[in-house]
Design an enzyme around this catalytic site. Structure first.
Site, PDB file in Angstrom:
ATOM      1  N   TRP A 182      50.082  66.280  56.908  1.00 58.26           N
ATOM      2  CA  TRP A 182      50.688  66.059  58.574  1.00 58.26           C
ATOM      3  C   TRP A 182      50.034  64.702  58.870  1.00 58.26           C
ATOM      4  O   TRP A 182      49.003  64.587  58.565  1.00 58.26           O
ATOM      5  CB  TRP A 182      49.932  67.181  59.303  1.00 58.26           C
ATOM      6  N   GLU A 223      54.365  68.927  57.183  1.00 64.93           N
ATOM      7  CA  GLU A 223      54.205  69.666  58.681  1.00 64.93           C
ATOM      8  C   GLU A 223      54.988  68.716  59.619  1.00 64.93           C
ATOM      9  O   GLU A 223      54.615  67.567  59.750  1.00 64.93           O
ATOM     10  CB  GLU A 223      52.937  69.931  59.036  1.00 64.93           C
ATOM     11  N   LYS A 225      55.854  67.832  63.797  1.00 65.40           N
ATOM     12  CA  LYS A 225      55.327  68.013  65.101  1.00 65.40           C
ATOM     13  C   LYS A 225      56.324  67.728  66.205  1.00 65.40           C
ATOM     14  O   LYS A 225      57.003  66.851  65.926  1.00 65.40           O
ATOM     15  CB  LYS A 225      53.955  67.233  65.158  1.00 65.40           C
ATOM     16  N   ASP A 256      54.455  74.777  62.235  1.00 63.67           N
ATOM     17  CA  ASP A 256      53.536  75.260  62.904  1.00 63.67           C
ATOM     18  C   ASP A 256      53.991  75.623  64.223  1.00 63.67           C
ATOM     19  O   ASP A 256      54.831  75.003  64.818  1.00 63.67           O
ATOM     20  CB  ASP A 256      52.250  74.170  62.983  1.00 63.67           C
ATOM     21  N   HIS A 259      54.332  73.548  67.428  1.00 65.22           N
ATOM     22  CA  HIS A 259      54.937  72.326  67.366  1.00 65.22           C
ATOM     23  C   HIS A 259      56.374  72.180  67.605  1.00 65.22           C
ATOM     24  O   HIS A 259      57.171  71.283  67.053  1.00 65.22           O
ATOM     25  CB  HIS A 259      54.523  71.633  65.908  1.00 65.22           C
ATOM     26  N   HIS A 283      51.636  77.559  59.766  1.00 61.63           N
ATOM     27  CA  HIS A 283      50.567  77.268  60.333  1.00 61.63           C
ATOM     28  C   HIS A 283      50.774  78.382  61.736  1.00 61.63           C
ATOM     29  O   HIS A 283      51.395  77.949  62.543  1.00 61.63           O
ATOM     30  CB  HIS A 283      50.228  75.768  60.950  1.00 61.63           C
ATOM     31  N   ASP A 291      50.884  72.529  72.418  1.00 65.73           N
ATOM     32  CA  ASP A 291      50.388  72.700  71.370  1.00 65.73           C
ATOM     33  C   ASP A 291      48.769  72.795  71.358  1.00 65.73           C
ATOM     34  O   ASP A 291      47.957  71.971  70.933  1.00 65.73           O
ATOM     35  CB  ASP A 291      50.489  71.589  70.431  1.00 65.73           C
ATOM     36  N   ASP A 293      46.631  74.998  70.496  1.00 62.14           N
ATOM     37  CA  ASP A 293      45.671  75.739  69.361  1.00 62.14           C
ATOM     38  C   ASP A 293      44.714  76.737  69.792  1.00 62.14           C
ATOM     39  O   ASP A 293      43.593  76.777  69.593  1.00 62.14           O
ATOM     40  CB  ASP A 293      45.068  74.620  68.535  1.00 62.14           C
ATOM     41  N   ASP A 323      46.147  77.877  62.137  1.00 60.90           N
ATOM     42  CA  ASP A 323      45.566  76.755  62.519  1.00 60.90           C
ATOM     43  C   ASP A 323      45.360  76.702  63.955  1.00 60.90           C
ATOM     44  O   ASP A 323      46.337  76.766  64.727  1.00 60.90           O
ATOM     45  CB  ASP A 323      46.794  75.680  62.210  1.00 60.90           C
TER      46      ASP A 323
END
Ligand code: RNT
Ligand code: ZN
Length: 410
Positions: A182, A223, A225, A256, A259, A283, A291, A293, A323
């Site tokens: 990534w 990955e 985004k 992910d 993303h 992820h 995003d 997390d 993640d």
């Protein structure tokens, strides 16, 4: 006397679901636990700030600051998570013995020997990630797509070095290693050239992948985004870029779920990917409005992602990793909560009469499908989860937190 589990077993059996079988399947699903939750994505190879348009917020005390602390925190977390899992490392977690530093472009397997020892002692595998952020060679927010030859070649060498390290992990542990690439590259404001950076990224990736490696042991993933902080207008590694790149080069796509645009869901994307590629990587995170997390919960989208993997018979085709990085709560607990929630979601999915429900849909019987879906929410799922924890020797309920709380670093 009937136990709660006996009762649950019977109740599920009435709709054709075998709870013992579900637990047996779940026991063998390994989830890759990300080391970077333990120290707010800091690592051991730099003193600078976290860059790359990502951010860990909060200042809960007790962040791991040494390999020993991080490893013992990971042990504590793993102890509270049923089943056997994998750990997921970033290149920035290299361990330099006797102060012998190596920069990212010249990392060697030896810098990860302690992690290999850690994994071997516990009989688990390791996944890996080159670290394209938190480093002075990220120039103007760019790495593999930079117009500067020196910057690009530094990061290409980093990627190549990481493939060798991933291969070392696979060989030493006996488990395949997913190596996920990534990059944060992008622009805060409207670029004049969107094609150039993407072409350079493509060429850099091709160079990295020109390294010879054993494709049965190392699965390289890419990955995508949508945007990063300070990189809002343009992201080089967009969804279209990474998916086309991965498909054309025979590597894995990594999705992910933080993303994508806020109303887009990864759960709906999994089946499409499964039709066109043998394997894919995830992820799993929790994006709150962006995003962000946050720690993975037992929420609707996590359940939906799990259902897609289970219903499509893809537990051996989807590499699942977590993640997120939450610095506002006990970091060890954050791992345990997220890992267990993903397992709960998988168990929830395994306890659904998938075939019956598919037939409802095929016969256009959407009413009964809706009723069934709603009924299942009130099935004695928690009793099966408790049993799963019990047979796998970990505390159920919130019991597990007692030990973690008492181990809190002051
Ligand atoms: C960033 C990506 C990436 C990182 C980790 C630390 O938005 O999700 O996967 O979070 O590699
Ligand atoms: Zn990610």
């Amino acid at each position: 006397m009937m136990t709660r589990y006996d009762y649950a077993k019977e109740k599920y059996a009435q709709i054709g679901v075998d709870t013992d079988k579900a637990m047996e399947i779940l026991k063998n699903v390994n989830i890759s636990m990300h080391c970077w939750q333990g120290d707010d994505v800091t690592g051991f190879d730099h003193d600078g700030p976290l860059t790359g348009g990502i951010q860990a917020t909060g200042n809960y005390p007790g962040k791991a600051t040494t390999p020993e602390e991080l490893m013992s925190d990971m042990d504590l977390a793993l102890k509270m998570i049923p089943g056997k899992h994998k750990i997921n490392l970033h290149a920035s977690y290299a361990i330099f013995e006797d102060g012998k530093f190596a920069d990212r472009d010249s990392l060697k397997p030896e810098h990860f020997k302690r992690w290999v020892d850690y994994a071997k002692e516990r009989g688990i595998g390791i996944d890996f990630n080159p670290t394209y952020f938190s480093h002075p060679m990220v120039k103007d927010g760019l790495t593999l797509s930079s117009p500067d030859d020196d910057v690009r070649s530094f990061w290409i060498n980093h990627g190549k070095a990481c493939i060798k390290i991933a291969e070392y992990f696979a060989e030493e542990t006996g488990y395949p290693c997913v190596m996920n690439i990534w990059i944060p590259d992008g622009y805060k404001d409207i670029p004049a050239d969107r094609l150039g950076p993407r072409r350079r990224f493509m060429e850099s990736l091709d160079e990295i992948l020109s390294v010879e490696y054993d494709k049965s042991k190392v699965y390289v993933a890419l990955e995508s985004k949508v945007f990063g902080i300070g990189l809002e207008s343009y992201t080089v590694g967009s969804a279209e870029f990474t998916m086309n790149y991965a498909a054309s080069r025979g590597i894995l796509s990594l999705m992910d779920n933080g993303h994508y645009h806020p109303t887009e869901v990864v759960s709906d994307k999994i089946s499409s990917l499964l039709l066109f590629s043998d394997k894919l990587a995830l992820h799993v995170t929790r994006p709150v409005r962006w995003d962000s997390d946050h720690v993975v919960l037992f929420d609707d989208e996590t359940k939906e992602i799990a259902k897609e993997i289970v219903r499509n018979n893809a537990l051996d085709r989807v590499f699942i990793a977590l993640d997120y990085f939450d610095a506002s709560i006990n970091r060890v607990a954050a791992w345990v909560i997220g890992m267990r929630n993903l397992q709960k979601a998988l168990l929830f999915a395994l306890l659904q009469p998938a075939e019956t429900m598919r037939k409802f849909q095929e016969n256009g019987n959407m009413t009964e499908l809706m009723i069934m879906q709603e009924e299942l929410k009130f099935y004695p799922f928690s009793d099966v989860w408790e049993e799963f924890c019990k047979v796998n020797g970990v505390p159920s309920g919130d019991e597990w937190y007692k030990e973690i709380k008492s181990a809190e670093r002051s």
